[in-house]
Design a protein around this motif. Structure first.
Motif, mmCIF file in Angstrom:
data_model
loop_
_atom_site.group_PDB
_atom_site.id
_atom_site.type_symbol
_atom_site.label_atom_id
_atom_site.label_comp_id
_atom_site.label_asym_id
_atom_site.label_seq_id
_atom_site.Cartn_x
_atom_site.Cartn_y
_atom_site.Cartn_z
ATOM 1 N N LEU A 71 -102.607 -2.446 -76.772
ATOM 2 C CA LEU A 71 -101.927 -1.149 -76.751
ATOM 3 C C LEU A 71 -101.321 -0.850 -75.387
ATOM 4 O O LEU A 71 -100.182 -0.388 -75.288
ATOM 5 N N PHE A 81 -98.876 5.506 -79.527
ATOM 6 C CA PHE A 81 -98.323 4.209 -79.129
ATOM 7 C C PHE A 81 -97.233 3.717 -80.092
ATOM 8 O O PHE A 81 -96.905 2.533 -80.093
ATOM 9 N N VAL A 104 -99.596 0.323 -83.953
ATOM 10 C CA VAL A 104 -100.603 -0.478 -83.250
ATOM 11 C C VAL A 104 -100.406 -1.938 -83.620
ATOM 12 O O VAL A 104 -100.443 -2.291 -84.806
#
Lengths: 257, 283
Positions: free
Chosen positions: A46, B58, B61
């Motif tokens: 990430l 984000f 993933v």
């Protein structure tokens, strides 16, 4: 206050963890490591995705590693809930110790075993994982103490809920699990949450648990501001816990077993 | 054939019996039961929300976009939902029964232990909320992903979910066998396997090194409880493995579990558990 009897209680609680031999604690510890490894690689994936989080990869890894090592202290659980559920609570009132002192001694005794046989070896092994566990500031120790203290106070309140709900241990456990998972910051750092949620979550009482010392440890939060918030919540929650327990223990019902 | 038919009828009768008990509890103590349903729903959503929040932060993933992650989380919630639906009486957390010396309770029942373990813990009225949550999350994500749902896709989903539940139970029974030998230390080891390590189900394994991914789809197959089957259902089975791969792992795991658990059980039958007290409580 005679500290010896509390120390003896803590030692007794610690020894009870190893009654079957230290070897039999290993499966639990091994499984904790198994859980930790994929998390480390998940964060690597990430954090290398290029999204700006305000954290470095090293900070994130240290946060995750330390949250596993100190898991038992960051969101502390006293034996009080189990004792109420199992009907052992009456025995607590027959002992020549204060309720609070007894519970705290038992809790710390149980956690000392994990610290000694899991956290310490894992701390020494941290270079093997490529993780630095040197704290950004030693103020984290004070924050950890406040986190433990607050955790115990919150646990007393949960125990009071258990007394009120009589057979509601499952309900209390589920709610407790959900709250700690989302609001304590011990699994996912507040800084990694979207839409700036984390900036608000640090001000609620559960944010003074795991997330607070870990934030200081990894230089994600200002130590003095964090400790101030923790002190404030400690005063409020302990006050409520003492009052609530005093009222709730009059309703205590124990069926035994 | 007749014996098999009778067995099936007996199992169905027992499921009916446990459903009736569950309904009685709901009606007798509706306030508590409704609170239990609400708390189950909250904890199910809490368990998956943190990973979803990460996916939002984000932008996905490890090669999965936000809604693929959401589908996977819905799948995982459904697996947990099936577990809650069928395994609420510690027939899933079997180390608790072993560690507490409570298997003796099953010895005196006029039913094979396997049938008891299969049917006990079925709570369709108070235990279905996590499953409903999971299905709802999957439905939302499928809508956003634009997946066309056919009858055979739904069938694949059901088979896949049951297979994941089976793998989870095999893991629990395998690791719980340690409680036959160390009842105090390992009483809660199934909690570690199902609840604590179960969190591994929530994480997509794309982008992780093969040294991590392969163990998680073979030795400790948590990757087969969420990531692999959900990606397979979305038409992208990871690592170019066949769709049937989880079934193969489930079979191998079952054989190993059967052998290890039986060995531990024989040990227990000879030695008993010193924690058992005459009132049925543990010390």
């Amino acid at each position: 206050m005679n500290i010896k009897k509390y120390l003896a209680t803590a030692i007794m609680a610690a020894k009870s963890q190893t009654n079957a031999g230290i070897f039999y604690l290993l499966p639990n510890y091994l499984l904790k490591v198994v859980y930790l490894l994929p998390l480390i690689f998940l964060w690597r994936t990430l954090m290398n995705s290029g999204v700006e989080t305000g954290m470095t990869l090293q900070q994130m890894l240290t946060y995750t590693y330390m949250s596993t090592l100190l898991a038992g202290l960051l969101v502390i659980r006293t034996p009080l809930g189990n004792w109420i559920y199992e009907g052992l609570i009456i025995g607590l009132y027959q002992r020549p110790l204060s309720i609070y002192g007894n519970i705290i001694a038992q809790t710390l005794g149980v956690n000392a075993v994990t610290l000694l046989f899991f956290s310490l070896p894992m701390a020494l092994a941290s270079p093997l994982f490529g993780i630095s566990i040197i704290p950004a500031t030693w103020w984290f120790l004070l924050s950890l103490l406040l986190c433990i203290s607050l955790g115990i106070a919150i646990d007393f309140i949960y125990a009071c809920l258990l007394i009120r709900l009589i057979n509601g241990s499952y309900l209390v456990y589920q709610i407790r699990y959900a709250i700690f998972l989302l609001f304590s910051g011990s699994v996912i750092p507040f800084a990694a949450l979207p839409w700036g949620i984390g900036r608000i979550l640090i001000y609620q009482p559960f944010g003074s648990l795991g997330g607070a010392p870990l934030g200081i440890y990894t230089d994600l939060s200002n130590p003095f501001q964090t400790i101030l918030i923790q002190v404030g919540w400690n005063i409020i929650i302990w006050f409520l816990a003492v009052i609530y327990l005093k009222k709730s223990q009059e309703r205590l019902v124990s069926h035994g077993g | 054939m007749e014996v098999k038919k009778n067995l099936l009828l007996q199992v169905l009768r027992l499921y009916g019996f446990y459903a009736k008990l569950d309904l009685m509890w709901l009606l007798r103590d509706a306030k508590y039961a409704i609170l239990a349903i609400i708390t189950d729903t909250i904890s199910s959503l809490a368990a998956v929300s943190s990973v979803f929040l990460l996916a939002m932060r984000f932008n996905g993933v490890g090669g999965m976009n936000q809604f693929e992650v959401l589908f996977m989380l819905g799948y995982v919630t459904s697996v947990s939902g099936f577990f809650d639906l069928f395994c609420s009486m510690n027939n899933g957390h079997i180390s608790r029964r072993i560690g507490r010396g409570q298997l003796e309770h099953s010895f005196i029942q006029p039913l094979p232990i396997s049938i008891q373990l299969l049917c006990e813990g079925f709570i369709p009225f108070t235990g279905s909320s996590p499953l409903i949550c999971g299905i709802a999350i999957m439905a939302v994500s499928l809508g956003r992903l634009g997946i066309i749902v056919t009858w055979w896709w739904v069938l694949s989903l059901i088979v896949s979910l049951l297979l994941s539940l089976f793998i989870l139970l095999c893991l629990s029974y395998l690791i719980s066998s340690t409680a036959f030998y160390a009842p105090v230390a390992c009483e809660e080891i199934s909690t570690l396997v199902i609840n604590d390590l179960g969190s591994l189900m929530n994480y997509p394994l794309f982008g992780m090194p093969k040294a991590i991914v392969w163990p998680l789809i073979t030795v400790l197959p948590y990757g087969l409880l969420g990531w692999f089957p959900s990606m397979a259902l979305l038409g992208r089975p990871p690592l170019s493995l066949p769709y049937i791969y989880p079934a193969v792992v489930a079979l191998v795991l079952f054989v190993i579990t059967y052998y290890v658990f039986k060995k531990g059980f024989n040990y227990y039958v000879k030695r008993g558990a010193n924690r058992y007290k005459d009132l049925g409580f543990r010390k």
